[in-house]
Design an enzyme around this catalytic site. Structure first.
Site, PDB file in Angstrom:
ATOM      1  N   GLU B 130       0.835  -1.209   0.000  1.00 10.86           N
ATOM      2  CA  GLU B 130       0.000   0.000   0.000  1.00 10.86           C
ATOM      3  C   GLU B 130       0.867   1.254   0.000  1.00 10.86           C
ATOM      4  O   GLU B 130       0.534   2.261  -0.648  1.00 10.86           O
ATOM      5  CB  GLU B 130      -0.922   0.024   1.225  1.00 10.86           C
ATOM      6  N   THR B 182      -5.637   7.837  -5.487  1.00  9.47           N
ATOM      7  CA  THR B 182      -5.783   8.026  -4.041  1.00  9.47           C
ATOM      8  C   THR B 182      -5.075   9.307  -3.607  1.00  9.47           C
ATOM      9  O   THR B 182      -5.582  10.067  -2.774  1.00  9.47           O
ATOM     10  CB  THR B 182      -5.203   6.814  -3.286  1.00  9.47           C
TER      11      THR B 182
END
Lengths: 310, 310
Positions: B130, B182
């Site tokens: 991530e 994101t």
């Protein structure tokens, strides 16, 4: 119809560390004792104080008077009321003294009126008393006082309160004998918070709610952190850090400022450790030559309750 | 020792409206399919993409490569690894595409290694993936992907994840075919929030956690509000307000942006209404001549799971 109700209305702990303005719980003790007499007749409220706190007896300036008036205003019939109040919970102590008065009086009236109002309605009436006491109609002390147990005030207006399950917990409470006004305790809080801190706070709140609901005391212990309110408010409470760290070292699983302070509460998992923690906190104030009062209590499942109805 | 594991690694919905950065849930579908082959030998990772997303095959630039490497780094023995990845979950869709890759690969490795790592350890490895994908090692998609169900990331470092009980819920999901990074979705969020809004947000988070845990869908519905993130992020998602209001009018109990968007999810209490809601959301994008993909899924109790181990 019954005309005279006596209730015991307990102290409450608002916020529960991370749940500022939303979480609260009711204690088994200390409790105020309030006796209400209601007869059909011309609208009138008289107040008799059976304690030494010298609270106003003018019903428009008294928390109980204002809350009771809010309830009476919704009735078709009119009543002549007399309140005899024996407060044990010192005003300005941070354990919901005004809430105990406001919740207690409307609960007593509801008992006489054969429970015609719901808990949510009683909370709405009692909020008027909180408005008078602190300038803000919060329900975070009133809700647990009326509903018992641990409560979440999801929304304040219109009121939406959730009762949470909880594990058996014992509370050690120390009340250093200084008065801290809710309005002063509110004034030190910053109006803007960094998003990163807000996220950590709602992570703690979420974990605390999960801990209560799942009855997981280890999770409750891990979530009792407050990076937003405590750092500012603790400056108003003498020796806060020393009291807290000694309590944790003596077996408490967590805790912090009760409501807006100055009382400090600590959760413990058994009665003996709560007694020990309360004694240790008391010793800290003793060592600084400050008066303090200590209490040990379980969470009250019932909150305010009727002891006599005739 | 087994040497080849295939897993199905599901899409996940992070935030769940009010629980920014802390709440998440796993879907039953869509899922990526990842096959890992591991033999003792010189440390080497090769990656084969069986889809059209053209993700990097250099393991140091690939989410799966980085996550797997983090796991391998803790082992005494060294392995030669081959990853064959068939992604279904489109990158940048807001349903945890990178988390499915990162969680899937470490879960597959753990299956081959006879489950020597705990879920918390797997989450730590997957967080490295991530970190590569979004610049931030968040666990809010990884945790539900690995643990299944609804998860609360109480603390990100060190990781502390709580699995929450939940009622049966159906999720209607619409993915408008635009890519939203994101990092861009994070850039629009204000770094300071008013305390009053933060308090309302943690009241909603607390109520949502209580709603899941007590399996109270009405409470879940009342708590799905976000005054902090949604007002900024929805501006990046075409027709968000129209989609949301039509979904609510069509039977959804609540919902909002999935993760950082652009996907939008809605909770429904039965399969038929989830189908209807998904169709209505799809029609909104059709009417604006925009491509969108719709999904209907239950919450996955298991999350990522092994389909073959030989």
């Amino acid at each position: 119809m019954k005309t005279k109700a006596t209730v015991l209305s307990p102290a409450t702990i608002a916020n529960i560390v991370c749940g500022f303005d939303v979480l609260g719980l009711a204690l088994e003790s200390p409790c105020d004792e309030i006796t209400l007499t209601m007869h059909k007749g011309p609208l009138n409220i008289t107040i008799e104080n059976l304690d030494s706190f010298q609270l106003p007896t003018d019903p428009t300036k008294n928390v109980m008077g204002v809350a009771l008036q809010a309830l009476l205003d919704t009735l078709e019939e009119s009543y002549t009321c007399h309140i005899a109040s024996k407060k044990i919970i010192m005003p300005g102590s941070g354990v919901g003294s005004s809430a105990a008065s406001a919740a207690g009086i409307v609960y007593a009236a509801n008992a006489i009126l054969e429970n015609r109002f719901t808990a949510q309605e009683l909370i709405e009436f009692a909020k008027k008393g909180e408005q008078l006491a602190s300038g803000s109609a919060h329900a975070d002390n009133i809700a647990p006082c009326i509903m018992g147990g641990v409560t979440l005030v999801h929304c304040n207006d219109p009121i939406d309160v959730v009762s949470l399950p909880y594990p058996e917990l014992f509370i050690a409470l120390i009340h250093p004998q200084i008065e801290l006004r809710t309005s002063d305790a509110r004034a030190v809080i910053k109006s803007q918070v960094p998003l990163t801190k807000a996220v950590r706070q709602w992570a703690h709140v979420a974990a605390l709610v999960a801990g209560f609901t799942l009855k997981d005391t280890a999770l409750i212990a891990r979530s009792l952190h407050d990076e937003i309110i405590e750092p500012s408010r603790k400056l108003l409470i003498p020796h806060f850090d020393q009291v807290k760290s000694l309590a944790l070292a003596s077996g408490a699983i967590g805790g912090g400022i009760s409501g807006s302070g100055p009382s400090i509460f600590m959760f413990c998992t058994d009665a003996a450790s709560a007694e020990k923690v309360a004694n240790k906190m008391h010793m800290v104030y003793d060592s600084h030559h400050m008066e303090s009062k200590k209490y040990v209590s379980k969470i009250s499942a019932t909150g305010v309750h009727v002891t006599s109805l005739i």
